[in-house]
Each structure stands twice: as structure tokens, then as C-alpha cells.
Design an enzyme around this catalytic site. Structure first.
Site, PDB file in Angstrom:
ATOM      1  N   ASP A 123       0.835  -1.246   0.078  1.00 12.43           N
ATOM      2  CA  ASP A 123       0.120   0.062  -0.052  1.00 12.43           C
ATOM      3  C   ASP A 123       0.918   1.188  -0.098  1.00 12.43           C
ATOM      4  O   ASP A 123       0.398   2.336   0.708  1.00 12.43           O
ATOM      5  CB  ASP A 123      -0.802   0.112   1.208  1.00 12.43           C
ATOM      6  CG  ASP A 123      -1.909   1.016   1.007  1.00 12.43           C
ATOM      7  OD1 ASP A 123      -2.413   1.429  -0.149  1.00 12.43           O
ATOM      8  OD2 ASP A 123      -2.858   1.352   2.172  1.00 12.43           O
TER       9      ASP A 123
ATOM     10  N   ASP B 218      20.440  -0.204   1.765  1.00 13.04           N
ATOM     11  CA  ASP B 218      19.573  -1.696   2.443  1.00 13.04           C
ATOM     12  C   ASP B 218      19.523  -1.078   3.799  1.00 13.04           C
ATOM     13  O   ASP B 218      18.670  -2.173   4.409  1.00 13.04           O
ATOM     14  CB  ASP B 218      20.313  -2.551   2.103  1.00 13.04           C
ATOM     15  CG  ASP B 218      21.514  -2.570   2.922  1.00 13.04           C
ATOM     16  OD1 ASP B 218      22.003  -1.886   3.558  1.00 13.04           O
ATOM     17  OD2 ASP B 218      22.310  -3.903   2.472  1.00 13.04           O
TER      18      ASP B 218
END
Length: 484
Positions: free
Chosen positions: A161, A358
């Protein structure tokens, strides 16, 4: 009780025997006690899917936070499962651009997530106030969002989302960091396993999500829509109803029309084209997007300078984790007591060292950041990482970095130690027991012998528990070692 913690009266034992690994998840427990014992819940400030949002204030620290309140009795079991999913995910997440969870509670009527309060408002609100954006500013925003997504994917989590409404500024500062704030639709996934379910906002929904069969590449599509919207102020696929929007996503041509796109670089348009490729197999993964030349070059003017990095790494190299209890307490203070505002520029330093974005610092990244300093051998770097790597995975995560680089001489005040002590003293007896340490620091997967050792490290009077003065005296010893 004196105003300052005294000197240590007995030698602190070195680590021996069992290893102790501390994960961020261990620092946040699902509590069944009354949340109002610990927090004052204030005015409602909005709604989120399945939840009411309220301001709240910690009675222990005075910190102003946000609490999401889910009614257990009023929502469907599937929605409650969504809450549990979000709570569990936030317990694991440890990234500068992901909202930090402070506490989780559950009683017979409600479930609660206490998080940081993003006072800076939504990204879209800031854009509206500014009226315009440069490509560099968009790239700097997107670099933060993409970094958070890379981190989630590395943990085998699909967000599902991603949209601009779910991105907020931590504070009102011009250069405030962004936080990804809603995780109710997140899902753990296994490699090569696709998810059969439709979730998300139609404007940001990928074609494969609409067709009900998707994997982590759906988040990459959403990132492409976000870049398009930020650069142009409009969505790439439009319609007057949800059905029309989804039909446009499936069939309409991607266009860059109008004056607004004439000044936008071809590199930006090419990146968007690659992200909005309807063939998900040809779409890059999030890590590749983070390394795209447009992101890296355009966001370059947002990085921390070398001088800050040099001094920070100097602090990091002095960090000493010989004591299990001390390093666990430092991690606890960073995670549960200090706010993101308290750590200030260290957020930017972490992101500068984290060259691949990351959310973890590797030996290679730390070695590169240390190039400007002399005298650091490969063995020095190995030792440095072993000092701060609390979860013992060979990498330095965000909380570990903060625990190692925060100026503890400045930040470890008496008040902060009292706050940490009270938080660890779950039964409010005035003493911390072995059982309370086990509950706070992940006793379910760690030998009880280790927690007995922790007690012994600070237990001056030998009664098997740690009182406030023993705790402060013990932690003050850490400050003295850092000074020297």
C-alpha cells in the site's frame, strides 16, 4: 539519593561463555496491562484504516507520541489480524525511514500501537505548501522511501500500500527525514511465491495487483507512480471511478505530456518507464531502483559531509560492548527512550555511510567511510563491527549504529537513566529482577544464565536484583570508559 550516579564499587566482569544477541524485536513487548498506567491519551487527530489516531504522552519520559487505537470488538477478525500484522512488523523494523514503534498493548476491548509522532505532516501537505519541487528534491525524497522499501524486501516483506499519503515528515524542519508510517497491508512473502489478493489504492496499484496475483514487484510499480506524481502533480493513470482508474492502469499508454514534463530530464522519464512496465518480470527490483543513476546523482546534494562522518566514526571506534547489560541498556535507551529528534544529524550520517541504501552497514561500507582516516586495518574493522553488532549478524543496523555513535556523555543524563530504569522495572518494585530483564531483552530465546550474569554485573549489594543507584552507578562506569 544523590543527584549524580556514583563511581563503580566493584569490577565489571567481562563477557564469558554464552553469547548474547539482542534484536530490536526483543525491546518491544505486547503488553496486557492498562495503557493508561504508562500514557496519557489526548485528542483524536485523525483516522487510519481500522484505527483511530490520538496524541499521547509518556508518563515516564514526557515524550509526545502517537497511539493507534483498534477496537477489538467493533472490527472484523480480518481487520484485527491486520493490526497484529502491523504490530509484529513494526517490532522487527529497524530503519531510519520507517516509523519507530515504542509500545504495543492489547486488552479485552482495544489494541494499541504507540509510535513516534510525525509532527512534520504528510509529504503531500509539504509539497502543497511549497508549491513546486525540483528534480533533486524529488530524488532526495524518493531515495529515503526506496531505501525503506529495499529494507522491507530484504526482510521478505511486501508493503502493498505504498502511496504518498503514507509518507510523513518527522518534524517541521526543512531537511526533516521522511518516515513510512502505515503497515496494515504488509505481508511476509517467500521467494518465488506470489500473493493472491487485491489491496492498496487504485492510483498506486500495479496491474498484477488488480489481477490478483502479485509479488514484491508491486511495490516497485507504486514507487514509479510516486515519482510521477511528485514530478508532475498528477497521476499517470486516471478515471472518475475506481473501476475506471484500474482499467486505465491495465490499458492506458504512459504519457509525459504538457509543459510540466518539458523541463524534466529524460533520465527521470526513463526510470519511470522502467518502473511502470506492465510486465513485472521486466521491472527492476527495489535495490536496482535505489542504484539508478537518476536517484544517486540527483539526491547527491542531500548527503552528510565528510567532517561529520569522520567524527562519528571516531565515536563508533571507541564504543565498548564488554558488558552485556550496558550494551543492552544503550540499545533500550536508543529504541525506547530517545526520540528521533534526539539523534539529530546521526540519521543523515547513517544514510551517507549506507551507500547501497539497504538499511544495514556492511564491512565494505564501513571500510570505505574510514578511508579518510589512517591506521585502520581489516582486523581493526572486524573488531569495530564485533563491538557494535548486537544481534551478531555481521552487519551494523540503525539502532546498533545509534547506540555506538550517540554522544553518551551528553545524552546519558540522570533523568534518562531513571526513565530507562522505570521502564525495565515492570512491577514498579524499585528493583530490576532477572525475570524483568528476560522479559525486556528477549528471554524467550536466550539462556537465563546470561541474565543472571547481567544482574551480577551491577548488583553491588549482592541481593540478586538491581536497584536504581546500582543501575546508575553501573551505567556511569560506561560513561567514564567512553571519556577515557
Amino acid at each position: 539519593m544523590g543527584n549524580t550516579c556514583g563511581k563503580v564499587e566493584k569490577e565489571v566482569p567481562k563477557n564469558q561463555g554464552d553469547n548474547f544477541a539482542l534484536n530490536k524485536r526483543d525491546l518491544v513487548r505486547v503488553k496486557t496491562t492498562n495503557i493508561r498506567n504508562d500514557y496519557s491519551i489526548g485528542d483524536k487527530i485523525g483516522n487510519e484504516k481500522f484505527a483511530a489516531l490520538h496524541k499521547c504522552k509518556s508518563k515516564q519520559t514526557g515524550q509526545r507520541l502517537l497511539v493507534k487505537i483498534f477496537s477489538v470488538t467493533a472490527i472484523e477478525p480480518k481487520a484485527l489480524e491486520s493490526f497484529i500484522q502491523e504490530a509484529e512488523l513494526l517490532r522487527e523494523a529497524d530503519h531510519p525511514n520507517i516509523i519507530k514503534v515504542i509500545d504495543i498493548y492489547k486488552d479485552e476491548t482495544n489494541a494499541y500501537i504507540v509510535t513516534e509522532y510525525c509532527k512534520g505532516g504528510e509529504l503531500l501537505e509539504r509539497i502543497t505548501e511549497l508549491g513546486s519541487l525540483s528534480e533533486n528534491k524529488v530524488a532526495s525524497y524518493m531515495k529515503q522511501i526506496i531505501s525503506a522499501v529495499v529494507y522491507l524486501h530484504s526482510k521478505r516483506i511486501i508493503h502493498r500500500d505504498l502511496r504518498l499519503e503514507n509518507v510523513m515528515f518527522l518534524n517541521k524542519d526543512k531537511d526533516s527525514c521522511l518516515k513510512l508510517v502505515e503497515f496494515g497491508s504488509c505481508k511476509h512473502f517467500e521467494k518465488n511465491v506470489r500473493v493472491l489478493e487485491r489491496v492498496g489504492s487504485p492510483y498506486f496499484m500495479s496491474p498484477e495487483v488488480i489481477l490478483g496475483n502479485f509479488d514484491s514487484k508491486c511495490d516497485v510499480w507504486s514507487l514509479g507512480v510516486m515519482i510521477y506524481v511528485l514530478l508532475s502533480g498528477s497521476t499517470p493513470f486516471v478515471g472518475s471511478t475506481e473501476t475506471e482508474i484500474m482499467q486505465s492502469v491495465l490499458t492506458s499508454e504512459l504519457l509525459f505530456e504538457g509543459k510540466k514534463w518539458k523541463k524534466i530530464s529524460n533520465e527521470a522519464k526513463n526510470l519511470i518507464r522502467s518502473l511502470l512496465n506492465r510486465n513485472s518480470k521486466e521491472r527492476p527490483n527495489a535495490k536496482h531502483v535505489l542504484n539508478d543513476p537518476w536517484i544517486k546523482q540527483r539526491a547527491e546534494n542531500k548527503v552528510a559531509d565528510n567532517e561529520i562522518i569522520s567524527s562519528t566514526l571516531s565515536n563508533l571506534n571507541q564504543f565498548d560492548n564488554q558488558s552485556k547489560l550496558q550494551r543492552a541498556t544503550l540499545a533500550f535507551i536508543v529504541s525506547q527512550i530517545m526520540s528521533s529528534d534526539d539523534v539529530g544529524a546521526l540519521q543523515n550520517v547513517f544514510k551517507e555511510i549506507d551507500s547501497n541504501g539497504d538499511g544495514l552497514l556492511s564491512k565494505k561500507e564501513i571500510r570505505k567511510a574510514l578511508e579518510s582516516n589512517t591506521g585502520y586495518s581489516d582486523n581493526d574493522i572486524e573488531i569495530l563491527i564485533s563491538k557494535v553488532d548486537l544481534d551478531q549478524n555481521g552487519l551494523v543496523n540503525y539502532s546498533e549504529f545509534l547506540a555506538a555513535t550517540v554522544d553518551w556523555n551528553k545524552e546519558m543524563s540522570r533523568d534518562r537513566l531513571v526513565q530507562a530504569f522505570k521502564a525495565l522495572d515492570a512491577d514498579h518494585s524499585g528493583k530490576i529482577s532477572k525475570e524483568e530483564l528476560m522479559a525486556a531483552f528477549g528471554g524467550s530465546h536466550t539462556s537465563s544464565k546470561i541474565f543472571k550474569e547481567m544482574i551480577n554485573e551491577a548488583d553491588i549489594d549482592g541481593d540478586g536484583e538491581i536497584d536504581l543507584e546500582e543501575f546508575c552507578t553501573y551505567m556511569e562506569n560506561f560513561k567514564e570508559r567512553v571519556k577515557s
